[in-house]
Design a protein around this motif. Structure first.
Motif, PDB file in Angstrom:
ATOM      1  N   PHE A 282      -3.469  -1.904 -12.587  1.00 26.58           N
ATOM      2  CA  PHE A 282      -2.747  -0.980 -11.612  1.00 26.58           C
ATOM      3  C   PHE A 282      -3.299  -0.287 -11.945  1.00 26.58           C
ATOM      4  N   LEU A 283      -3.064   0.276 -13.893  1.00 26.81           N
ATOM      5  CA  LEU A 283      -3.478   1.880 -14.149  1.00 26.81           C
ATOM      6  C   LEU A 283      -4.598   2.282 -14.546  1.00 26.81           C
TER       7      LEU A 283
ATOM      8  N   ASP B   8       1.072  -0.875   0.107  1.00 28.84           N
ATOM      9  CA  ASP B   8       0.255   0.010  -0.150  1.00 28.84           C
ATOM     10  C   ASP B   8       0.890   1.179   0.338  1.00 28.84           C
ATOM     11  N   ALA B   9       0.939   2.188  -1.284  1.00 30.59           N
ATOM     12  CA  ALA B   9       1.227   3.036  -0.889  1.00 30.59           C
ATOM     13  C   ALA B   9       0.792   4.452  -1.856  1.00 30.59           C
ATOM     14  N   SER B  10       1.567   5.551  -2.069  1.00 34.14           N
ATOM     15  CA  SER B  10       0.563   7.132  -2.875  1.00 34.14           C
ATOM     16  C   SER B  10       0.941   6.005  -3.997  1.00 34.14           C
ATOM     17  N   PRO B  11      -0.135   6.626  -5.206  1.00 33.67           N
ATOM     18  CA  PRO B  11       0.052   6.374  -6.717  1.00 33.67           C
ATOM     19  C   PRO B  11       1.152   6.591  -6.881  1.00 33.67           C
ATOM     20  N   ALA B  12       1.820   7.793  -6.961  1.00 35.33           N
ATOM     21  CA  ALA B  12       3.026   8.402  -7.289  1.00 35.33           C
ATOM     22  C   ALA B  12       4.318   7.465  -6.726  1.00 35.33           C
ATOM     23  N   ASP B  13       4.434   6.675  -5.438  1.00 38.47           N
ATOM     24  CA  ASP B  13       5.001   5.820  -5.426  1.00 38.47           C
ATOM     25  C   ASP B  13       4.584   4.028  -5.425  1.00 38.47           C
ATOM     26  N   ARG B  14       3.569   4.131  -5.794  1.00 33.31           N
ATOM     27  CA  ARG B  14       3.448   2.398  -6.785  1.00 33.31           C
ATOM     28  C   ARG B  14       4.083   3.018  -7.722  1.00 33.31           C
ATOM     29  N   LEU B  15       3.938   3.622  -8.889  1.00 38.56           N
ATOM     30  CA  LEU B  15       4.209   4.056 -10.209  1.00 38.56           C
ATOM     31  C   LEU B  15       5.783   3.732  -9.721  1.00 38.56           C
TER      32      LEU B  15
ATOM     33  N   ASN C 149       2.804  16.575 -21.200  1.00 40.26           N
ATOM     34  CA  ASN C 149       2.070  16.837 -20.442  1.00 40.26           C
ATOM     35  C   ASN C 149       2.047  15.801 -18.538  1.00 40.26           C
ATOM     36  N   GLY C 150       2.459  14.292 -19.291  1.00 40.78           N
ATOM     37  CA  GLY C 150       2.539  13.669 -18.020  1.00 40.78           C
ATOM     38  C   GLY C 150       1.434  12.875 -17.799  1.00 40.78           C
ATOM     39  N   ILE C 151       0.571  11.930 -16.771  1.00 38.98           N
ATOM     40  CA  ILE C 151       0.054  11.310 -17.363  1.00 38.98           C
ATOM     41  C   ILE C 151      -1.308  11.269 -15.721  1.00 38.98           C
ATOM     42  N   PHE C 152      -0.574  12.024 -15.003  1.00 37.53           N
ATOM     43  CA  PHE C 152      -0.967  12.461 -13.525  1.00 37.53           C
ATOM     44  C   PHE C 152      -2.023  13.773 -13.808  1.00 37.53           C
ATOM     45  N   ALA C 153      -3.324  13.323 -12.705  1.00 36.82           N
ATOM     46  CA  ALA C 153      -3.757  14.273 -12.829  1.00 36.82           C
ATOM     47  C   ALA C 153      -3.668  15.318 -12.337  1.00 36.82           C
ATOM     48  N   GLU C 154      -2.774  15.532 -11.252  1.00 33.40           N
ATOM     49  CA  GLU C 154      -2.007  16.568 -10.686  1.00 33.40           C
ATOM     50  C   GLU C 154      -0.907  17.038 -10.619  1.00 33.40           C
ATOM     51  N   ARG C 155       0.012  17.545 -10.708  1.00 33.12           N
ATOM     52  CA  ARG C 155       1.728  17.461 -11.057  1.00 33.12           C
ATOM     53  C   ARG C 155       1.690  17.718  -9.422  1.00 33.12           C
TER      54      ARG C 155
ATOM     55  N   GLY D  65      -9.240   8.538  -9.743  1.00 33.02           N
ATOM     56  CA  GLY D  65      -9.387   9.752 -10.085  1.00 33.02           C
ATOM     57  C   GLY D  65      -7.998  10.241 -10.085  1.00 33.02           C
ATOM     58  N   HIS D  66      -6.836   9.407 -10.251  1.00 35.71           N
ATOM     59  CA  HIS D  66      -5.643  10.126 -10.228  1.00 35.71           C
ATOM     60  C   HIS D  66      -4.814   9.928 -11.853  1.00 35.71           C
ATOM     61  N   LEU D  67      -5.238   9.665 -12.638  1.00 30.48           N
ATOM     62  CA  LEU D  67      -4.579  10.165 -13.738  1.00 30.48           C
ATOM     63  C   LEU D  67      -5.818  11.439 -14.500  1.00 30.48           C
ATOM     64  N   ARG D  68      -5.461  11.776 -15.396  1.00 33.66           N
ATOM     65  CA  ARG D  68      -6.221  12.573 -16.229  1.00 33.66           C
ATOM     66  C   ARG D  68      -7.326  11.986 -16.823  1.00 33.66           C
ATOM     67  N   ASP D  69      -8.005  12.231 -17.309  1.00 33.93           N
ATOM     68  CA  ASP D  69      -9.076  11.910 -18.244  1.00 33.93           C
ATOM     69  C   ASP D  69      -9.234  12.020 -19.675  1.00 33.93           C
ATOM     70  N   ASP D  70      -8.111  11.678 -19.827  1.00 35.63           N
ATOM     71  CA  ASP D  70      -8.031  11.489 -21.856  1.00 35.63           C
ATOM     72  C   ASP D  70      -6.753  10.846 -21.642  1.00 35.63           C
TER      73      ASP D  70
END
Lengths: 199, 199
Positions: free
Chosen positions: A137-138, A80-87, B191-197, A145-150
DNA sequence: GTCTATATCTGGATAGAC
DNA sequence: GTCTATCCAGATATAGAC
């Protein structure tokens, strides 16, 4: 059948490990049974006691390659970790398996497209499992909601794995730090390289 | 010596083009002079009128591969446009050369690491020229303040070219649109893939 | 400029001694 | 479990006819 021991403690394992390194360096057709045997301090005929054919060695090398990287990444994703850390962690696990631990993984990346079609097909299932691991995972990241919608998950996964596997062509783990490499890649991929986000 | 004509209008060119496709598909050692000849509707002996050896064919294939993609990307970068558009355009040019126009380019990507060392060395200069083209462009972007300060140009160039070249392993230009692929890649990378930088 | 024929070597795979 | 010896197909490259 296939053991988890990292080093090669049976002759069979030693043959597989040696074959993986050779396939990785010289390509599928560039490696002969005689050469494999020579690198194992054996004669070519002896190989046929352990394996029915060159292609059987090949199939096992290819499958072990994916299984090893799959296991490494799956272990990281269970934490278990933050999205950034897991990536970051998953990228690091893939790169370590590719560049440091497993000649099977690197052999798979290098020769997959040039092996005979029947051999390739017999390894597709294991491959799909690894793709599914990343897509799962992705998908979680996106659902949270951690990734951009597009951002399309499949496109990103293909770009990511492609970029990671390509490090094989230039990165030397004797000269550079794999974990640092992973951090840099994760940062560029997560946040992008442009100073300002735009269209 | 080497012509700019896209198709193969001399026997020599046809041999090179055919060899590139075969090398790409079967690897360096997986292609015989007999096979090349057969695909050109010739006999193996006839090839030696045009080329001194298999390795000479190989060298020319490798160099043409880089030269073609270099020319395509350089042409795009000469056009004045926004940073985002130039990146998009350069990526698109590389991908078109790789996936649609040039079997030489794709052969280079696939077999470079498995050819004999002397052959590889004799193509390094051309390779370096292409890397310099990208580093020059990315350096301009950075000098103009368009890139994040902490992005390392060499790392990004390696990641980018790696990701682009890896499309060879899965993208089929008959089924997908290369320009769309280029746009998606350019967007994710810029632009990266994360919703928030973040960190 | 392409052919046939060939020299020489190396490939995967098998048989049978030990 | 590893060896030697061997079969036969296929490899690069050359020589010389056409």
């Amino acid at each position: 059948m296939t053991q988890d021991t990292p080093a090669a403690d049976t002759t069979r394992d030693r043959v597989l490990s040696t074959s993986a390194s050779l396939f990785c360096r010289y390509g599928y057709a560039g490696v002969s049974m005689r050469k494999i045997a020579q690198c194992c301090d054996m004669k070519a005929g002896s190989l046929y006691y352990h394996f029915a054919s060159k292609d059987q060695i090949l199939v096992e090398v290819l499958n072990l390659g994916i299984e090893k990287v799959h296991a490494a990444v799956a272990a990281v994703l269970r934490v278990d970790a933050s999205p950034a850390d897991r990536l970051r962690g998953a990228i690091a696990a893939h790169l370590h398996a590719l560049l440091e631990y497993s000649s099977f993984t690197s052999a798979n990346v290098r020769i997959f497209r040039q092996v005979p079609v029947p051999v390739r097909d017999s390894t597709l299932e294991v491959r799909r499992g690894y793709e599914a691991l990343w897509d799962g995972f992705l998908g979680e990241l996106k659902a949270g909601g951690h990734l951009r919608d597009d951002v399309d998950i499949r496109s990103f996964r293909l770009m990511l794995i492609g970029a990671l596997n390509a490090t094989l062509e230039w990165f030397d783990p004797e000269l550079g730090d794999v974990s640092e490499l992973a951090d840099r890649y994760a940062d560029m991929l997560a946040n992008g390289i442009f100073a300002e986000r735009g269209t």
